[in-house]
Scaffold this active site. Structure first.
Site, PDB file in Angstrom:
ATOM      1  CB  CYS A   8       4.250  -5.975   3.645  1.00 20.00           C
ATOM      2  SG  CYS A   8       4.675  -4.231   3.114  1.00 20.00           S
ATOM      3  CG  ASP A 125      11.144  -3.541   9.878  1.00 21.93           C
ATOM      4  OD1 ASP A 125      11.281  -4.726   9.763  1.00 21.93           O
ATOM      5  OD2 ASP A 125      10.462  -3.392   8.565  1.00 21.93           O
TER       6      ASP A 125
END
Length: 202
Positions: A8, A125
């Site tokens: 990412c 996360d």
């Protein structure tokens, strides 16, 4: 089954090509202006054009206006949308596209897996509620009960801890950003190579 990997915060076509060549299943493009990894539409298009076929593209948003998401989706060939803010499920699914909902595991009181029953995947996360990912921090892997639905592990993953993280939680997919960078948004081929070597591919 092989563990899927998303790299990412890609900002350069060369990094997207390297990630794909090393076996990443997807790359992430950040459409959050305050992020050091943010890209505009033209950057995003150049990155997408550099990818080989069948590598997915995920667009990351945080509390966006609906029109902004639609504008990006109309211009950039995104396979998935990823939401990192306080977006409810009704908003996330309104774009008729598969979506990933990031959950702030540093704020466990804010996490309710059942609030996004139609998410294509939940992303666990390390950020706290109201913050973005990409901080390089991990969360307590030993105290987590993964969701029943498909999920992705993120937060502070790097070549030195990836084996420990996989052993602790047995994710089917991981999302890595700062852990394979030489600077925010600049991916490092050596770090990406080391990370991929530390992931079981059987």
């Amino acid at each position: 089954m092989p563990i899927r990997v998303k790299i990412c915060g890609v900002t350069r076509p060369c990094d997207a090509q390297s990630a794909a060549a090393l076996g990443a299943s997807a790359i992430g493009l950040v459409f959050v202006e305050r992020s050091p990894r943010a890209v505009d539409i033209e950057q995003a298009l150049s990155i997408c054009r550099a990818l080989p076929p069948l590598v997915g593209v995920v667009g990351l948003f945080m509390d966006p206006e609906a029109d902004f998401v639609r504008t990006i989706g109309d211009r950039v060939p995104l396979n998935w949308l990823q939401f990192h803010g306080d977006e409810p499920a009704t908003f996330c699914r309104s774009f008729n596209r598969p979506y990933i909902k990031a959950l702030p595991m540093a704020s466990p009181e804010k996490v309710d897996y059942d609030s996004w029953p139609d998410a294509g995947a939940l992303l666990l996360d390390a950020h706290s509620a109201g913050a973005m990912g990409g901080s390089g921090s991990t969360f307590d892997w030993t105290g987590v009960k993964p969701p029943r639905q498909p999920w992705i592990l993120a937060g502070g993953l790097n070549p030195d801890n990836i084996s420990t993280a996989i052993e602790a939680l047995e994710p089917s997919a991981i999302d890595v950003s700062s852990g394979v960078e030489s600077a925010p948004g600049i991916k490092d081929d050596n770090l990406m190579t080391r990370l991929m070597k530390g992931i079981p591919h059987g």
